[in-house]
Scaffold this motif. Structure first.
Motif: not given
Length: 472
Positions: A147-157, A277-283, A323-325, A385-391
């Motif tokens: 949990p402590s680093t899930r956001g960072v690690l999931s952003s790798l996608l 979230l998925h809709f707005f990311q692409e729309a 994305i690194f930001v 939107f780029g890294p966080l929609a799927s996360t």
């Protein structure tokens, strides 16, 4: 100091080392391998922005054929998106990623060999691998990360999707001097080798602990959790949370019945967040930029192919860097603030781009302004939107519904993406290109309102705690 005292002191130090937050590289390595599966996805998506210039010349395509070719993979992907959750639950997350790489290899090879009909068929094969990767990789990443680093690690996608996009832009630029009939074929042939190597790497990583627990393999699940948690105690807590989630009363019927036919109020709220979230990311128009930025830059006054393709490379660099930001901020400031800032930034930057394109007399200044606006857009998109929609979508779904819920969200994502990518040229002819970007800016502004009203913060919460959060 006596021998017993020394021994006790040594034991105390050893236990202290074991109980310190380890933050070892094991979880990072696992998430990296899973995320790298999406490099070819990004490569194929961006490659079309430049390859279509050469394909159009070589095969004599019309605008309609180019739109179908550019957006077809998003529609074809539905074939794999709709069964990817079932496949991930049946075979496991790891094996499904190996299968995805096999399809990506076959598709890349086939795309480099044929004419228009063969190219469309090969893109269908590739889309199966892309669909599996886009659903299963974020699910695996969410389930393996502490949990402590899930956001960072999931952003790798998203990092690796954008590495693929940047490689696609670079390939366009580097091979632009070749004859048209060779340039686009070599571009696609380059995508053959990476998935072969990645399939071998994926076999070396462990299975998701939550999938192992679903199969009753608790000892194996604990072993994986111990290696991917910050402390040994946290591993035990995570395993108990997973067991408790399975022991909780569940609705009768299949997963799809609980997800679609008779969802509870909590599941319905979660599903609205995932789909929205998925809709707005692409729309909000990301694929209009990824696929058609050469047309946009040409409209703004850039005429040389090398300059246009060079500008797309610069856009790809900015997109990847920001994305690194997001990675630096996601576990510090949270998902919700980044998504709000991202949606607002997209709305402002697209409004600026639309105003720039409204200038009748194009010049080097208008071209520079359009490039700057596109860079501002991809920067804003990439911090939220780029890294966080799927996360966000993967982490809020209940365990029993996660794979199928993720596949449903990604299906909406790809349908929306297909609609945007297959309509941009026609829509620009109807409401003008500036009109398109004013429209996307309006969608982004609506997305900002949606995030504010619907999405709670999930930073630092365990995956098993999400239902309680959305039940409030």
């Amino acid at each position: 100091m006596t021998h017993d005292a020394a021994a006790e002191a040594t034991t105390t130090k050893l236990l202290a080392v074991l109980e310190k937050p380890r933050r070892n590289m094991y979880a990072f390595a696992c998430v990296t391998l899973a995320s790298m599966t999406t490099i070819v996805t990004g490569y194929n998506l961006a490659l079309m922005s430049g390859a279509e210039l050469f394909i159009r010349e070589d095969l004599g395509l019309t605008d309609t054929q180019v739109e179908l070719l550019a957006g077809s993979m998003n529609v074809f992907m539905l074939a794999s998106l709709l069964f990817s959750g079932w496949t991930a639950d049946l075979l496991g997350r790891r094996v499904t990623l190996v299968v995805a790489n096999a399809f990506l290899t076959a598709g890349a090879l086939a795309m480099s060999l044929g004419g228009y009909a063969a190219l469309m068929a090969a893109r269908f094969v590739t889309s199966i691998g892309m669909g599996l990767a886009l659903v299963v990789a974020p699910v695996y990443n969410a389930e393996i990360s502490p949990p402590s680093t899930r956001g960072v690690l999931s952003s790798l996608l998203d990092i690796f999707i954008n590495v693929g996009i940047l490689l696609g832009y670079t390939s366009n630029y580097a091979l632009a001097g070749l004859p048209a009939h060779l340039a686009w074929r070599i571009m696609y042939a380059i995508g053959v080798l990476p998935p072969v190597l990645l399939a071998v790497g994926v076999l070396a990583m462990p299975e998701s602990p939550r999938w192992l627990a679903m199969r009753g393999r608790h000892a194996e699940a604990r072993a994986v959790l111990w290696r991917t948690s910050d402390t040994a105690e946290e591993a035990d807590v995570r395993l108990e949370d997973i067991k408790r989630a399975f022991d909780a009363p569940q609705a009768a019927g299949s997963v799809w019945q609980e997800l679609i036919v008779r969802p509870s109020a909590t599941v319905r709220r979660i599903l609205i967040c995932v789909v929205g979230l998925h809709f707005f990311q692409e729309a909000s128009g990301i694929d209009a930029v990824v696929l058609y930025s050469p047309l946009v830059f040409n409209k703004a006054g850039m005429s040389a192919t090398s300059s246009i393709l060079g500008a797309t490379v610069a856009v790809g660099v900015v997109k990847t860097c920001f994305i690194f930001v997001a990675m630096l901020l996601v576990d510090r400031v949270g998902r919700r603030p980044l998504l709000l800032a991202s949606a607002g930034g997209v709305a402002v930057s697209f409004t600026a781009l639309a105003l720039t394109l409204c200038v009748r007399e194009t010049s080097s200044a208008s071209a520079a302004a359009s490039v700057a606006s596109v860079m501002a857009f991809v920067a804003a998109f990439s911090v939220g939107f780029g890294p966080l929609a799927s996360t966000y979508a993967a982490e809020i779904m209940p365990l029993r519904l996660r794979a199928q819920g993720a596949s449903l969200g990604m299906a909406v994502n790809r349908l929306t993406c297909g609609a945007v990518s297959m309509s941009f040229i026609s829509l620009a002819g109807w409401i003008t290109m500036p009109g398109c970007f004013f429209l996307y800016a309006g969608v982004a502004a609506t997305a900002c309102v949606f995030v504010h009203l619907r999405l709670p913060e999930t930073r630092g919460r365990s995956l098993e705690d999400m239902e309680a959060l959305f039940a409030k």
